[in-house]
Design an enzyme around this catalytic site. Structure first.
Site, PDB file in Angstrom:
ATOM      1  N   GLN A  92      -2.772   2.814   9.776  1.00 49.77           N
ATOM      2  CA  GLN A  92      -1.441   2.821   9.137  1.00 49.77           C
ATOM      3  C   GLN A  92      -0.443   3.675   9.924  1.00 49.77           C
ATOM      4  O   GLN A  92       0.757   3.418   9.882  1.00 49.77           O
ATOM      5  CB  GLN A  92      -1.547   3.371   7.700  1.00 49.77           C
TER       6      GLN A  92
ATOM      7  N   ASP B 203      -1.909  10.674  -2.688  1.00 46.59           N
ATOM      8  CA  ASP B 203      -2.264   9.571  -3.593  1.00 46.59           C
ATOM      9  C   ASP B 203      -2.561  10.073  -4.999  1.00 46.59           C
ATOM     10  O   ASP B 203      -2.454   9.326  -5.967  1.00 46.59           O
ATOM     11  CB  ASP B 203      -3.458   8.804  -3.027  1.00 46.59           C
TER      12      ASP B 203
ATOM     13  N   ARG C 141       0.861  -1.182   0.000  1.00 44.79           N
ATOM     14  CA  ARG C 141       0.000   0.000   0.000  1.00 44.79           C
ATOM     15  C   ARG C 141       0.891   1.224   0.000  1.00 44.79           C
ATOM     16  O   ARG C 141       2.103   1.132   0.195  1.00 44.79           O
ATOM     17  CB  ARG C 141      -1.010  -0.022   1.172  1.00 44.79           C
TER      18      ARG C 141
HETATM   19  O1  MRU Z   1      -4.719   3.117   1.749  1.00 38.04           O
HETATM   20  P1  MRU Z   1      -3.229   3.292   1.759  1.00 38.04           P
HETATM   21  O2  MRU Z   1      -2.587   2.777   3.011  1.00 38.04           O
HETATM   22  O3  MRU Z   1      -2.589   2.781   0.497  1.00 38.04           O
HETATM   23  O4  MRU Z   1      -3.078   4.873   1.747  1.00 38.04           O
HETATM   24  C1  MRU Z   1      -1.857   5.516   1.584  1.00 38.04           C
HETATM   25  C2  MRU Z   1      -1.984   6.935   1.928  1.00 38.04           C
HETATM   26  O5  MRU Z   1      -2.970   7.576   1.688  1.00 38.04           O
HETATM   27  C3  MRU Z   1      -0.874   7.556   2.610  1.00 38.04           C
HETATM   28  O6  MRU Z   1      -1.396   8.486   3.490  1.00 38.04           O
HETATM   29  C4  MRU Z   1       0.118   8.255   1.780  1.00 38.04           C
HETATM   30  O7  MRU Z   1       0.166   9.570   2.129  1.00 38.04           O
HETATM   31  C5  MRU Z   1       0.007   8.281   0.324  1.00 38.04           C
HETATM   32  S1  MRU Z   1       1.164   7.200  -0.333  1.00 38.04           S
HETATM   33  C6  MRU Z   1       2.744   7.810   0.037  1.00 38.04           C
END
Ligand code: MRU
Length: 349
Positions: free
Chosen positions: A200, A241, A50
């Site tokens: 997370q 993202d 992820r």
């Molecule tokens: O759902 P996830 O764990 O894949 O989400 C990841 C995120 O949104 C993180 O906060 C992150 O900032 C982005 S990826 C470096």
């Protein structure tokens, strides 16, 4: 401080594609061998891997796995059709992080450009994934180098979710400047929002910072305001993202609230990410598809019910922070300041 050791999220050892199963952190560190595209799709969908940049790299290797076992004498057009089919399948694993579709398109295009038959296409798909991984790794250090200067005078920062090494194939995005500052002898204390519903921040950010020797304090999401009010942090830094052309930022659910709190307390709100996360084809945050996830992520924890059975649940995995709340976007090509429309175009060029 000694150089930071990156988490080995996704790698290729010359034979197999392996990944750290992040759903088991911090209790267990288990490596999975991924052998085909359904397995890679499941790993991405269920957050075994992820974080936007790590998902992109995983998908790139998934694309190769989708053609790896094709017979070398298969007609080239059949191999190409298979490649495109696997690309579409993997792209459907998660909708919000643009790195997924970006990495797949880049690697598919490189494979399709390779002259020769099916064997050449397969080799080109693998080479593309390896190259992408190397580029993305180097990118994280550059993000760290560009961002560290913004943090050097501070004693504490707040972050949300995990945008560290575990979210990438290198030092991370939001955590990269913190790691580079540490390597330069400036240790910041990181306040890590636990990041409901999947934690997370508590499970992964706290784990990797602790492993790296960076001071970290875990807080529940509802404590961010008081941490700011009490002056414990001098800035907020998060990952992303997808960044729309106007600078609106999609990131883990809860980020928008943190940005509002930062504004209320006069703190800078920094976003860090590779230029692969900037999507100029998306004009603004309203056009970003937000992943909706299963109700049990909210109603259950560790298999134990935390809410009445059958209750209605709202579970968007991401939210959008409007560009007006973003103080700067830290990329591998430099720091972009508002107004973002031209600056983002420039770093994408
Ligand atoms: O759902 P996830 O764990 O894949 O989400 C990841 C995120 O949104 C993180 O906060 C992150 O900032 C982005 S990826 C470096």
């Amino acid at each position: 401080m000694r150089p930071i050791q990156a988490v080995d999220t996704v790698s290729f050892d010359g034979t197999e594609v392996t990944m750290l199963d992040q759903t088991l952190l911090p209790v267990q560190q288990v490596r999975l061998t991924i052998r085909d595209t359904p397995q890679m799709h499941e790993a991405i969908r269920s957050l075994r891997v992820r974080g936007a940049p790590a998902i992109g790299v995983a998908a790139a290797f998934g694309l190769w796995l989708g053609v790896r076992d094709l017979p070398d004498d298969l007609p080239r057009d059949e191999a190409e059709a298979r490649l495109r089919g696997e690309q579409t399948f993997l792209a459907g694993a998660r909708p919000t992080a643009v790195n997924l579709t970006w990495a797949l398109e880049r690697c598919a295009a490189e494979a399709l450009r390779a002259p020769g038959g099916t064997a050449a296409l397969k080799q080109a798909a693998l080479d593309a994934a390896i190259r992408l991984r190397a580029n993305e790794e180097a990118t994280t250090r550059q993000i760290g180098e560009h961002g560290a200067g913004l943090l050097m005078g501070l004693s504490g920062v707040l972050t949300h979710c995990n945008a560290g090494s575990a979210a990438t194939v290198g030092l991370g995005t939001a955590l990269a400047p913190i790691y580079v500052a540490a390597e330069r002898g400036h240790l910041l204390r990181v306040f890590a929002d636990e990041t409901r519903p999947l934690l997370q921040g508590a499970r992964i950010t706290a784990w990797e910072l602790q492993e790296a020797g960076v001071p970290v304090t875990v807080i529940t999401d509802s404590m961010a305001a008081v941490v700011m009010r009490q002056g414990k942090v001098g800035a907020v830094i998060v990952g992303c993202d997808r960044v729309a052309a106007n600078g609106d930022v999609a990131n883990k659910i809860g980020t928008y609230g943190v940005a509002l709190l930062a504004r209320a307390h006069g703190l800078p709100f920094y976003v860090a990410g590779p230029t692969s996360t900037i999507d100029l084809a998306t004009p603004d945050g309203d056009h970003i598809e937000i992943e909706q996830r299963a109700p049990h992520e909210v109603t259950h924890h560790g298999g134990v019910p935390m809410a009445p059975e059958g209750v209605d649940v709202f579970n968007p995995a991401f939210d959008v922070t409007p560009a007006e709340y973003v103080s700067a976007i830290i990329t591998e090509k430099g720091v972009v300041y508002p107004p973002y429309t031209q600056g983002l175009k420039d770093v994408k060029a």
